[in-house]
Design an enzyme around this catalytic site. Structure first.
Site, PDB file in Angstrom:
ATOM      1  N   PHE A 126       0.849  -1.190   0.000  1.00  0.00           N
ATOM      2  CA  PHE A 126       0.000   0.000   0.000  1.00  0.00           C
ATOM      3  C   PHE A 126       0.892   1.251   0.000  1.00  0.00           C
ATOM      4  O   PHE A 126       1.911   1.284   0.689  1.00  0.00           O
ATOM      5  CB  PHE A 126      -0.893  -0.030   1.241  1.00  0.00           C
ATOM      6  N   ASP A 203       1.665  -4.617   8.752  1.00  0.00           N
ATOM      7  CA  ASP A 203       0.493  -3.779   8.530  1.00  0.00           C
ATOM      8  C   ASP A 203      -0.701  -4.731   8.446  1.00  0.00           C
ATOM      9  O   ASP A 203      -0.802  -5.539   7.518  1.00  0.00           O
ATOM     10  CB  ASP A 203       0.649  -2.965   7.235  1.00  0.00           C
ATOM     11  N   TYR A 228     -11.226   1.147  10.600  1.00  0.00           N
ATOM     12  CA  TYR A 228     -12.445   1.526   9.856  1.00  0.00           C
ATOM     13  C   TYR A 228     -12.824   0.502   8.795  1.00  0.00           C
ATOM     14  O   TYR A 228     -13.832   0.663   8.117  1.00  0.00           O
ATOM     15  CB  TYR A 228     -12.309   2.921   9.231  1.00  0.00           C
ATOM     16  N   LYS A 229     -12.016  -0.554   8.649  1.00  0.00           N
ATOM     17  CA  LYS A 229     -12.347  -1.572   7.647  1.00  0.00           C
ATOM     18  C   LYS A 229     -13.164  -2.675   8.324  1.00  0.00           C
ATOM     19  O   LYS A 229     -14.315  -2.470   8.654  1.00  0.00           O
ATOM     20  CB  LYS A 229     -11.062  -2.105   7.013  1.00  0.00           C
ATOM     21  N   ARG A 377     -12.134  -4.898  -7.166  1.00  0.00           N
ATOM     22  CA  ARG A 377     -11.883  -5.571  -5.886  1.00  0.00           C
ATOM     23  C   ARG A 377     -13.202  -5.761  -5.139  1.00  0.00           C
ATOM     24  O   ARG A 377     -13.971  -4.816  -4.982  1.00  0.00           O
ATOM     25  CB  ARG A 377     -10.923  -4.713  -5.054  1.00  0.00           C
TER      26      ARG A 377
HETATM   27  C1  LIG Z   1      -2.815  -1.541   3.961  1.00  0.00           C
HETATM   28  C2  LIG Z   1      -3.093  -0.149   4.397  1.00  0.00           C
HETATM   29  N1  LIG Z   1      -2.196   0.489   5.170  1.00  0.00           N
HETATM   30  C3  LIG Z   1      -2.404   1.758   5.552  1.00  0.00           C
HETATM   31  C4  LIG Z   1      -3.533   2.456   5.184  1.00  0.00           C
HETATM   32  C5  LIG Z   1      -3.658   3.918   5.517  1.00  0.00           C
HETATM   33  O1  LIG Z   1      -4.160   4.170   6.727  1.00  0.00           O
HETATM   34  P1  LIG Z   1      -4.438   5.649   7.252  1.00  0.00           P
HETATM   35  O2  LIG Z   1      -5.038   6.422   6.116  1.00  0.00           O
HETATM   36  O3  LIG Z   1      -5.429   5.407   8.332  1.00  0.00           O
HETATM   37  O4  LIG Z   1      -3.179   6.226   7.714  1.00  0.00           O
HETATM   38  C6  LIG Z   1      -4.514   1.820   4.420  1.00  0.00           C
HETATM   39  C7  LIG Z   1      -5.725   2.534   4.027  1.00  0.00           C
HETATM   40  O5  LIG Z   1      -6.598   2.064   3.357  1.00  0.00           O
HETATM   41  C8  LIG Z   1      -4.271   0.489   4.000  1.00  0.00           C
HETATM   42  O6  LIG Z   1      -5.165  -0.147   3.231  1.00  0.00           O
END
Ligand SMILES: Cc1ncc(COP(=O)(O)O)c(C=O)c1O
Length: 417
Positions: A126, A203, A228-229, A377
């Site tokens: 990501f 992560d 939030y997921k 997705r």
């Molecule tokens: C794998 C992953 N890491 C990090 C994040 C980013 O998180 P944040 O925007 O809360 O910092 C996301 C957001 O969708 C994500 O999917």
């Protein structure tokens, strides 16, 4: 597999988690929401929990309510740790965003491996993970090793092993790949990193609430993730971070705020980090938002992560089987691991016109996500998604392709997907 709608209905009738759907707000029954891995649904109890904090604690209790808020980041952290992540108490803290928590733990981890000047991450991870690794490396004069990963199959442990040596301080990896859902063997990868003397920072954003991660059992060092997921904490909900107990007092995070301070209200002259997980706090925590996280995490813990993962595998197996049978003739190709035990609770399907298909699906009441370069997705969150929802969504997908309905949509992508 029986691919009739009646078979999907039978799966719902036998689903031990079926009753959890009623614990969420489903404002529009005709909307097939397959994006719980971007933003989970609103739990029915969340508005009342927020109102309680706002009206009783804030409205009536005013500043006196801090006594009930001060432990919230660790209490909800323990709830997530013990109920969702396989982490014993005192190792998980809620607060800040995933990105900020990643930064804190990345710097803390790098500091804990003096003399090592390499950070490893995955080239297909990501964006925020890769950007943070690059930024921390640039600020510290470290080198980044971005290892390649297969866009659909995920990380190959042999490729990782080849990138590991005595120069590596921290390895940042996603437990479930955000695009494909690929899930590596977390125990084996953690061991590989440890064999090289480095720390692993997982992560868990697409894993927490979808698959068991068993952080204590796999020997994880550090982890972060969104709430939030699959944890249904709401838009902008604070993230969580995990630091293995034995590492906590050795690690110092780089943002020296008063919420990480020992005896905080003594207002001491110099920063002296609190013992334990609290030292990874920074500033005043988001009390209202954390109250919403608590409701969502409690539901996941109650449903049970093993049961959720099993249903997630069954739901995504149904997506894959229907894609093979109904969508492949129209040029759709599975872009996720075929083996359900090697993926999280979402799958991606590749098609050259994925962007247009996504728009067409949205207009027909199906909510997926578009992901670059050409993926649709589908994230059927197991706690509230029914097998018939998947079946109906795939039928609408088939109809879009059969009617070439997607051709009517512009190829140009809008900003927010
Ligand atoms: C794998 C992953 N890491 C990090 C994040 C980013 O998180 P944040 O925007 O809360 O910092 C996301 C957001 O969708 C994500 O999917």
């Amino acid at each position: 597999m029986d691919l009739t709608r009646a078979a999907a209905e039978a799966l719902d009738a036998a689903d031990p988690l079926a009753a959890f759907r009623d614990r969420f707000v489903v404002a529009d029954e005709s909307l097939l929401y397959l994006d719980g891995n971007s933003l989970g649904r609103l739990p029915r109890d969340t508005p009342a929990a927020l109102a309680r904090v706002a009206e009783e604690q804030w409205g009536r209790g005013l500043i006196g309510s801090w006594s009930s808020w001060i432990g919230q980041a660790t209490e909800v952290g323990d709830l997530i740790g013990t109920g969702v992540l396989g982490a014993g108490p005192g190792q998980v803290l809620v607060g800040d965003s995933t990105s900020v928590d990643l930064y804190k733990l990345l710097v803390a981890g790098a500091d804990a491996r003096p003399g090592r000047d390499v950070l490893v991450c995955c080239a297909d991870d990501f964006p925020t993970d890769r950007y943070l690794v690059a930024g921390v490396a640039a600020a510290r004069g470290m080198e980044v090793r971005e290892i390649p990963a297969h866009i659909d199959e995920g990380l190959d442990p042999e490729v990782l092993a080849a990138a590991l040596d005595e120069r590596v301080a921290v390895v940042v990896l996603s437990a479930v790949a955000y695009r494909s859902g690929a899930l590596p063997d977390l125990t084996a990868v953690t061991r590989l990193v440890h064999d090289a003397g480095a720390l692993v920072l997982w992560d868990l954003s697409h894993a927490a609430g979808a698959v068991p991660v068993e952080l204590d059992a796999i020997g994880a060092d550090l982890a972060v993730g969104c709430t939030y997921k699959y944890l249904n904490g709401g838009p902008g909900a604070p993230a969580f971070l995990y630091v293995r107990r034995e590492l906590q007092d050795e690690l110092r995070q780089p943002i020296w705020g008063w919420f990480g301070q020992r005896d905080q209200f003594e207002m001491g002259p110099v920063y002296d980090p609190a013992p334990g997980i609290e030292r990874f706090g920074v500033g005043t925590p988001p009390v209202l938002a954390t109250a919403a996280v608590e409701v969502g995490a409690r539901l996941v813990a109650e449903a049970g992560i093993e049961a959720l993962a099993a249903k997630g595998r069954a739901l995504t197996d149904l997506v894959v089987a229907l894609a093979d049978a109904e969508l492949a003739p129209h040029g759709v190709v599975l872009a996720s691991p075929r083996d359900a035990t090697r993926r999280g609770s979402h799958v991606s399907l590749a098609h050259p016109q994925a962007w247009q298909i996504t728009q067409a699906l949205v207009d027909r009441g199906v909510v997926p996500d578009f992901r670059t370069p050409d993926r649709v997705r589908l994230g059927p969150a197991p706690i509230y998604t029914r097998f018939v929802d998947v079946w109906d969504a795939m039928e609408r997908f088939r109809a879009v392709l059969a009617e070439s309905a997607h051709e009517a949509y512009p190829t140009e992508r809008s900003r927010v997907t």
